[in-house]
Scaffold this active site. Structure first.
Site, mmCIF file in Angstrom:
data_model
loop_
_atom_site.group_PDB
_atom_site.id
_atom_site.type_symbol
_atom_site.label_atom_id
_atom_site.label_comp_id
_atom_site.label_asym_id
_atom_site.label_seq_id
_atom_site.Cartn_x
_atom_site.Cartn_y
_atom_site.Cartn_z
ATOM 1 N N LYS A 279 3.808 -5.520 -2.613
ATOM 2 C CA LYS A 279 4.067 -4.141 -3.054
ATOM 3 C C LYS A 279 2.978 -3.228 -2.499
ATOM 4 O O LYS A 279 3.242 -2.114 -2.059
ATOM 5 C CB LYS A 279 4.118 -4.095 -4.587
ATOM 6 C CG LYS A 279 4.575 -2.782 -5.174
ATOM 7 C CD LYS A 279 3.487 -1.749 -5.321
ATOM 8 C CE LYS A 279 4.010 -0.470 -5.973
ATOM 9 N NZ LYS A 279 3.001 0.599 -5.997
ATOM 10 N N HIS A 392 -8.699 4.159 -10.019
ATOM 11 C CA HIS A 392 -7.574 4.748 -10.760
ATOM 12 C C HIS A 392 -8.082 5.593 -11.925
ATOM 13 O O HIS A 392 -7.562 6.666 -12.195
ATOM 14 C CB HIS A 392 -6.666 3.643 -11.299
ATOM 15 C CG HIS A 392 -5.703 3.162 -10.265
ATOM 16 N ND1 HIS A 392 -4.527 2.548 -10.563
ATOM 17 C CD2 HIS A 392 -5.746 3.230 -8.927
ATOM 18 C CE1 HIS A 392 -3.896 2.238 -9.457
ATOM 19 N NE2 HIS A 392 -4.617 2.644 -8.441
HETATM 20 C C1 MEV Z 1 -0.603 -0.616 -6.559
HETATM 21 O O1 MEV Z 1 0.332 0.349 -6.155
HETATM 22 C C2 MEV Z 1 -0.721 -1.703 -5.522
HETATM 23 C C3 MEV Z 1 -1.635 -2.868 -5.890
HETATM 24 O O2 MEV Z 1 -1.232 -3.440 -7.143
HETATM 25 C C4 MEV Z 1 -1.507 -3.888 -4.788
HETATM 26 C C5 MEV Z 1 -2.202 -5.216 -5.054
HETATM 27 O O3 MEV Z 1 -2.362 -5.587 -6.211
HETATM 28 O O4 MEV Z 1 -2.543 -5.881 -4.047
HETATM 29 C C6 MEV Z 1 -3.043 -2.429 -6.064
#
Ligand code: MEV
Length: 439
Positions: A279, A392
């Protein structure tokens, strides 16, 4: 039965009137929300209205840019259309990091597209194979009108094979076709060829004398391209000596590299993690795919099928440390176009493509794969060091402060206080109130 409305026949104004008066307690307010997104330029609004059916207004996404990408020695600024905060900043940070360490390398491993005619045939298998061999030249010649221009550009139909799928579904066969579509994504070209194959295949069967009447009655179920393109793949890669991975003072480059490679290995063997890992890759991929007017649903479907091609959903990226060298790479299937579709219609797509130097489809494949790798690097770097919440929460803190109309001075004080404190809405508001009271 519910009373139906012939919605598509209404004018745009009447559509809006019907929607707002049917579903909203305050129709005027609902109308205002829709209309505030209309473009003042009538021609531009009409263009957007006509992309789809029943358009009421425009749905904005921010278009940001991530500069400082070095790909195969060439400099790019990437256009990114995305609503998620931190993605563009993360891409830009990863671009700078790798710019100082040799940049990104990208190689197209294949550009083959696929389409299939799915049909039902009830009869002798060897007769069907003979018929396929007999009709194959006509499958090519009957599509000559469709393939003429594509052939001039170096593309066309690459192969046609008869596939027996009867072990999985009774009487089910396919004409499996492969294509080269050069700079176009090729969906229209492929589907037009497939529909012509189906016509030729069905109509000539009736006059094929070895067939019995039952055998000649071939049932065409459907003709459609496949968005699974395991041979339309691009590799993006970065590498540098482990000792040069020295950005973070809190962790040695060796430990960082080890944790990073382990994080990738976890995504290779653990589907729950792999989905989130991929994702993160798609955060970069989709943003550039969307900005360049490509079909992100096709890309998404194809990418996740590719990620499960070995039977278990797995990471699209891989990493290793060999002889003190850290290497991180991504193999990703991308069926993209830089001509046709939205590319010459949507002004922002034209803008994005021009900013990228009007790339060929292969060059765009490399750029998009690099965006995915950069995003994955940025995510894993945060996850294996400070954690994802620090960044975040900074954004979150900023949002809370804006919500409470904090001044620049208040913002600086709150940010400094929460630099090493857990952020929550209540704690921030409490602190801000105390700050204001102490004045
Ligand atoms: C958030 O949009 C994407 C992440 O969760 C990807 C990951 O965990 O590698 C930070």
């Amino acid at each position: 039965m519910q009373k139906e409305i012939s919605f598509s026949k209404l004018t745009k104004e009447d559509k809006i009137n019907w929607i707002t008066s049917t579903y909203f307690s305050n129709p005027d307010e609902a109308k205002r929300v829709l209309k505030q997104y209309w473009n003042n330029e009538e021609a531009l609004q009409k263009l957007h209205d006509e992309f789809i059916e029943n358009t009421l207004t425009n749905y904005y996404l921010p278009l940001g840019v991530a500069p400082n990408f070095s790909i195969n020695g060439k400099n790019y600024t990437l256009p990114m259309a995305i609503e998620e905060s931190s993605v563009v900043a993360a891409a830009s940070k990863a671009a700078k990091f790798w710019n100082a360490r040799g940049g990104f390398k990208a190689t197209v491993l294949g550009t083959e597209k696929i389409g299939q005619v799915h049909f039902i045939y009830k009869g002798d298998k060897s007769k069907l194979q003979n018929y396929f061999n007999f009709i194959k030249p006509a499958l090519f010649s009957d599509t000559a009108n469709i393939t003429k221009n594509m052939q001039k550009r170096g593309g066309g139909i690459k192969s046609l094979t008869l596939v027996d799928k009867t072990a999985e579904l009774e009487n089910y066969y396919q004409i499996h076709a492969t294509f080269e579509t050069k700079d176009s994504m090729g969906a229209n070209f492929i589907n037009s060829c497939l529909e012509q194959f189906a016509k030729t295949f069905k109509s000539n069967a009736t006059a094929y004398s070895p067939f019995s009447p039952l055998e000649s009655d071939i049932l065409i179920v459907m003709s459609i391209l496949s968005n699974f393109v395991p041979d339309c793949v691009v590799r993006a890669e970065v590498s540098c000596p482990v000792s040069e991975l020295n950005e973070d003072k809190n962790i040695s480059p060796e430990l960082f590299a080890e944790k990073f490679v382990t994080a990738v290995k976890i995504a290779e063997i653990e589907p729950y993690r792999a989905v989130t890992h991929n994702k993160g890759i798609m955060n970069g991929v989709d943003a550039v795919v969307l900005a360049t007017g490509n079909d992100f649903r096709a890309v998404e479907a194809g990418v996740h099928a590719y990620a499960s091609k070995n039977g278990t959903y797995s990471s699209l990226s891989h990493a290793k440390i060999e002889n003190g060298i850290f290497t991180f790479w991504l193999d990703i299937p991308l069926a993209l176009g830089t001509v046709g579709g939205l590319t010459s219609l949507h002004p922002l797509v034209k803008f994005s493509l021009e900013m990228l130097g009007n790339p060929s489809a292969e060059e765009l494949m490399k750029i998009v794969a690099v965006a995915g790798l950069a995003q994955n690097f940025a995510a894993l770097r945060s996850l294996t060091t400070s954690g994802i919440q620090q960044g975040h929460m900074k954004m979150h803190l900023n949002n809370i402060l804006n919500q409470h109309q904090a001044t620049k001075e208040e913002k600086e004080k709150v940010m400094a206080y929460f630099a090493d404190q857990t952020v929550s809405h209540n704690l921030v508001v409490d602190y801000l109130e105390r700050l204001r009271a102490s004045k």
